[in-house]
Design an enzyme around this catalytic site. Structure first.
Site, PDB file in Angstrom:
ATOM      1  N   VAL A 126       0.838  -1.204   0.000  1.00 18.56           N
ATOM      2  CA  VAL A 126       0.000   0.000   0.000  1.00 18.56           C
ATOM      3  C   VAL A 126       0.874   1.255   0.000  1.00 18.56           C
ATOM      4  CG1 VAL A 126      -1.766   1.287   1.260  1.00 18.56           C
ATOM      5  CG2 VAL A 126      -1.904  -1.207   1.145  1.00 18.56           C
ATOM      6  N   GLY A 185      -3.740 -14.634  -5.857  1.00 21.72           N
ATOM      7  CA  GLY A 185      -3.216 -13.657  -4.897  1.00 21.72           C
ATOM      8  C   GLY A 185      -4.313 -12.903  -4.166  1.00 21.72           C
ATOM      9  N   LYS A 232     -14.606  -4.214   9.136  1.00 23.62           N
ATOM     10  CA  LYS A 232     -15.137  -3.137   8.295  1.00 23.62           C
ATOM     11  C   LYS A 232     -16.569  -2.779   8.708  1.00 23.62           C
ATOM     12  CE  LYS A 232     -12.300  -4.865   4.495  1.00 23.62           C
ATOM     13  NZ  LYS A 232     -12.247  -5.769   3.350  1.00 23.62           N
TER      14      LYS A 232
HETATM   15  N1  HSE Z   1      -8.614  -9.296   2.163  1.00 23.89           N
HETATM   16  C1  HSE Z   1      -9.596  -8.282   1.937  1.00 23.89           C
HETATM   17  C2  HSE Z   1     -10.545  -8.728   0.857  1.00 23.89           C
HETATM   18  C3  HSE Z   1      -9.019  -6.947   1.553  1.00 23.89           C
HETATM   19  O1  HSE Z   1     -10.419  -9.842   0.331  1.00 23.89           O
HETATM   20  O2  HSE Z   1     -11.446  -7.988   0.533  1.00 23.89           O
HETATM   21  C4  HSE Z   1      -8.427  -6.255   2.722  1.00 23.89           C
HETATM   22  O3  HSE Z   1      -9.399  -5.980   3.680  1.00 23.89           O
END
Ligand code: HSE
Length: 447
Positions: A14, A187, A205
């Protein structure tokens, strides 16, 4: 033109994405906001670690404390991940009154309340657009655009890995293990995938979104979560036959389980109870969220004034995440330019008495899959247990089998509290004619 200096902590996927995005669009950003953002230093774990975009060695240091305390650094980005050192770094910057931009949902989920309080105390802002659904501007929308709305419903497909897996299971007919392997090969999923597939990334989230939408800090421990591991091709197949698509859905909904009333006199609390949950959900194929496929994320927000709105985009990846960080950088730079660090506070706890409704009180409809012995009386025994619990059956599917053999039995149930349905399924699971633990998937009607 005024210049603000950026100190970056983290120069990995990031961090290097943000560095790159500033190289590509830094001039555009400056011409739009009238402030030039100049990277001063990038603190990294190791100078020679691989990164998707190059950062010239002259920017790099392994001493994050020097970056934070550098008097020339006006704004910090925290892009390291984890919750322990990241908390120390973020606190250190806030204590110096410097605005911090983070993409770290786990950090906010675990320590958000303390970090927001510190931001208030030290007069520094905390920006976190990239922590939820990366490129989708949902945090800014809740903090600013919807500030005049009560958010009655928010539904989110907020984990790209899970959405990819469920899309492959539905469209390619593969099983969960195969779809997970494919996600890993692309990935999308980590080698150790549990954070995604057990729903915890989505929980982080959803907790942040619920707190912003409802004005009280949602403790992650109060969020009910189920991941994907129990979903089988049979569930996908019957859901499809019934006109539904299974998605891992974050649900934040008012009106769950009535109001909370406790305490006396002035201490009396009478707040709204909110459903805040993450679980695989049957969505009618006619609903727009059913067609959000592959790694894409989407958030559907219903406000009492605005009505229904939909946000769609990439919820992960270095460039989509960098886009969100640049948006936050613009806000932080403008705050400094105009001396308005508090114009949009990171989080305002305005609903003192709000609470998360226990899942047992939350009502929904249900898809139930049983493996039963095809003998006379099986359906009657099952129907009696649901009937005694005052749970209505809305439809039944049993593929024709051989008498005496085990067959799947699919039941759709009418609206009922989760607690009552769990109790009934426990009793059903104990019947001798029921040959495997019952599987229950909730149904969302978006009413
Ligand atoms: N691993 C998360 C996803 C992204 O697959 O959406 C990072 O929060």
């Amino acid at each position: 033109m005024r210049q603000v200096n950026l100190g970056m902590i983290g120069g990995g996927t990031v961090g290097s994405g943000v560095f790159h995005a500033l190289q590509v669009n830094g001039d555009l950003l400056a011409s739009r906001i009238g402030v030039k953002v100049a990277v001063r230093k990038v603190a990294v774990k190791a100078l020679d670690e691989p990164r998707p975009y190059e950062i010239p060695a002259s920017y790099l240091t392994t001493d994050w404390q020097r970056v934070v305390s550098d008097p020339q650094v006006d704004i910090l980005t925290e892009l390291v991940g984890g919750t322990t050192l990241a908390r120390t770094m973020t606190m250190a910057a806030l204590k110096l009154g410097k605005p911090v931009i983070t993409a770290n949902k786990a950090l906010l989920s675990a320590h958000g309340e303390a970090l927001f309080a510190a931001a208030r105390r030290y007069g520094a802002n905390l920006y976190y657009e990239a922590s939820v659904c990366a490129g989708i501007p949902i945090i800014k929308s809740l903090r600013e655009a919807f500030v005049g709305n009560r958010i009655t419903h928010l539904y989110g497909i907020v984990n790209g890995t899970c959405n990819y897996i469920l899309t492959r299971m539905k469209l390619a007919g593969v099983d969960f293990a195969t779809a997970l392997q494919e996600a890993q090969a692309h990935g999308y999923a980590e080698a150790e995938p549990s954070l995604d597939i057990d729903g915890h990334d989505a929980l982080h989230k959803v907790g942040i979104l619920a707190s912003l939408a409802h004005g009280f800090w949602v403790n992650p421990k109060d969020i009910y979560v189920e991941g994907l591991r129990a979903i089988t091709p049979t569930d996908i197949q019957f859901a499809t036959q019934l006109g539904y698509t299974i998605k891992l859905l974050g649900i934040i909904k008012t009106g769950a389980g009535g109001r909370r009333t406790e305490g006396r006199g002035q201490q009396r609390k009478n707040g709204a109870r909110i459903q805040v949950s993450v679980y695989p959900t049957l969505i009618p194929n006619t609903h727009v969220l059913a067609s959000v496929n592959d790694v894409f994320n989407a958030v559907f927000v219903r406000g009492d004034i605005v009505g229904d709105t939909l946000f769609y985009g990439r919820g992960a990846g270095k460039d989509a995440t960098a886009s969100a960080v640049l948006g936050d950088l613009a806000d932080a730079a403008l705050d400094l330019k105009f001396g308005t660090q508090h114009r949009v506070p990171p989080f305002v706890p305005h609903e003192r008495d709000g609470a998360v409704a226990p899942i047992a009180e939350v009502r929904s409809r249900y898809f139930v899959r049983l493996k039963v012995e095809d003998v006379p009386g099986t359906l009657a025994r099952i129907a009696r247990i649901f009937g005694d619990a005052r749970i209505g059956i809305s439809s039944v599917i049993q593929p024709a089998g051989h008498q005496g053999a085990s067959v799947p039995l699919i039941l759709m149930l009418h609206d009922a509290p989760n607690g009552a349905v769990s109790q009934a399924l426990k009793r059903i699971g104990q019947l001798p004619v029921v040959k495997a633990a019952p599987v229950m998937i909730r149904v969302e009607d978006f009413d």
